[in-house]
Design an enzyme around this catalytic site. Structure first.
Site, PDB file in Angstrom:
ATOM      1  CG  ASP A  56      35.414  38.895  32.036  1.00  0.00           C
ATOM      2  OD1 ASP A  56      35.436  37.976  31.185  1.00  0.00           O
ATOM      3  OD2 ASP A  56      35.726  40.069  31.773  1.00  0.00           O
ATOM      4  CG  ASN A  70      35.746  50.924  30.793  1.00  0.00           C
ATOM      5  OD1 ASN A  70      36.502  50.017  30.442  1.00  0.00           O
ATOM      6  ND2 ASN A  70      34.679  50.713  31.541  1.00  0.00           N
ATOM      7  CG  HIS A  99      36.795  46.887  31.362  1.00  0.00           C
ATOM      8  ND1 HIS A  99      35.428  46.744  31.176  1.00  0.00           N
ATOM      9  CD2 HIS A  99      37.351  46.290  30.282  1.00  0.00           C
ATOM     10  CE1 HIS A  99      35.195  46.083  30.065  1.00  0.00           C
ATOM     11  NE2 HIS A  99      36.332  45.796  29.501  1.00  0.00           N
ATOM     12  CD  GLU A 154      33.416  47.895  34.001  1.00  0.00           C
ATOM     13  OE1 GLU A 154      34.473  48.062  33.379  1.00  0.00           O
ATOM     14  OE2 GLU A 154      32.327  47.764  33.422  1.00  0.00           O
TER      15      GLU A 154
HETATM   16  P1  PGA Z   1      37.697  43.263  23.110  1.00  0.00           P
HETATM   17  O1  PGA Z   1      37.340  43.537  24.610  1.00  0.00           O
HETATM   18  O2  PGA Z   1      38.798  42.221  23.099  1.00  0.00           O
HETATM   19  O3  PGA Z   1      36.441  42.730  22.486  1.00  0.00           O
HETATM   20  O4  PGA Z   1      38.159  44.550  22.510  1.00  0.00           O
HETATM   21  C1  PGA Z   1      38.336  43.912  25.515  1.00  0.00           C
HETATM   22  C2  PGA Z   1      37.781  44.182  26.879  1.00  0.00           C
HETATM   23  O5  PGA Z   1      36.701  44.776  27.013  1.00  0.00           O
HETATM   24  O6  PGA Z   1      38.443  43.815  27.859  1.00  0.00           O
END
Ligand code: PGA
Length: 238
Positions: free
Chosen positions: A67, A136, A138, A143
């Site tokens: 992403d 959340n 995702h 999302e």
């Molecule tokens: P993080 O992010 O590895 O910084 O915890 C994970 C995500 O939002 O997919």
């Protein structure tokens, strides 16, 4: 889905690096879809170290970003582009011809999505997707509520993602939209490695494992997949 619980972040990261190396050794032309964020950083550092030390051939692999934040420059240290270059691609001396990242300033966002879709399709799908899990639930910028049929798309970011995402940036950023490989493509990966570490991820991991399986909490969908491995450390497993 298999659940692997590792003692700590270092063990978790070493196991994840191992899985990537196994994939590349089994299939030197693997298509690897790589997340960014705090979770995979050490995995990439350990992977790069082993690739160099053990002379592992990654010259025929292909790397795509999971992403990107739309409108964030690739020079910004909070961009997915910068992260992948810094921790994964440059250390392993990956040639530009082996990489497709998202253009955060694409004038034609649909065309940017389409070119990722075509690339994934042309390579017969993703061989290994490494993904984290958001607060959340995702996966990438898929999302809550994203269709399981979704291909690469532009996503309006959830409030949680916009708030939590500030941690990657040195100053307040407007991050309202992202571009992401779609749930369908991630879930169809030959191997799906989902990682979570640290106390703050414990409620997320608990919901992922015991809550409803639903696209309202995309990470829960991984429970349906026989080829998925959820790797967590003990703090996140509590
Ligand atoms: P993080 O992010 O590895 O910084 O915890 C994970 C995500 O939002 O997919």
């Amino acid at each position: 889905m298999e659940l692997h619980i590792h003692k700590d972040y270092a063990d978790l990261s070493a196991a994840a690096a191992n899985m990537i190396i196994d994939c590349v050794q089994e299939n030197p032309q693997a298509l690897l879809c790589m997340a960014t964020g705090d979770t995979p950083r050490l995995t990439y550092q350990l992977l790069a170290k082993r690739v160099l030390a053990e002379n592992i051939d990654v010259s025929r692999c292909f790397f795509i970003a999971l992403d990107e934040w739309l409108g964030v420059s690739p020079d910004n240290k909070g961009s997915c582009h910068w992260f992948l270059q810094e921790y994964l691609l440059r250390p392993m001396h990956i040639a530009p011809a082996q990489v497709h990242l998202f253009d955060a300033f694409a004038k034609d966002e649909q065309a940017a999505c389409e070119s990722m879709n075509q690339l994934i399709a042309a390579k017969g799908g993703i061989d290994l997707a490494l993904v984290g899990v958001g607060m959340n639930g995702h996966i990438g910028f898929n999302e809550p509520g994203t269709s399981v049929e979704s291909l690469t798309h532009v996503a309006v970011l959830d409030d949680t993602t916009q708030t939590v995402g500030q941690k990657y940036f040195s100053e307040k950023m407007e991050i309202k939209k992202g571009i992401t490989v779609g749930l369908q493509q991630v879930m169809a990966a030959q191997k799906l490695l989902m990682m979570a570490n640290g106390k703050k991820k414990a409620p997320v991991v608990s919901r992922l494992l015991t809550g409803d399986i639903s696209n309202q909490f995309p990470a829960s969908l991984v429970r349906l997949l026989p080829q998925a491995v959820l790797m967590v450390d003990e703090e996140a497993a509590l």
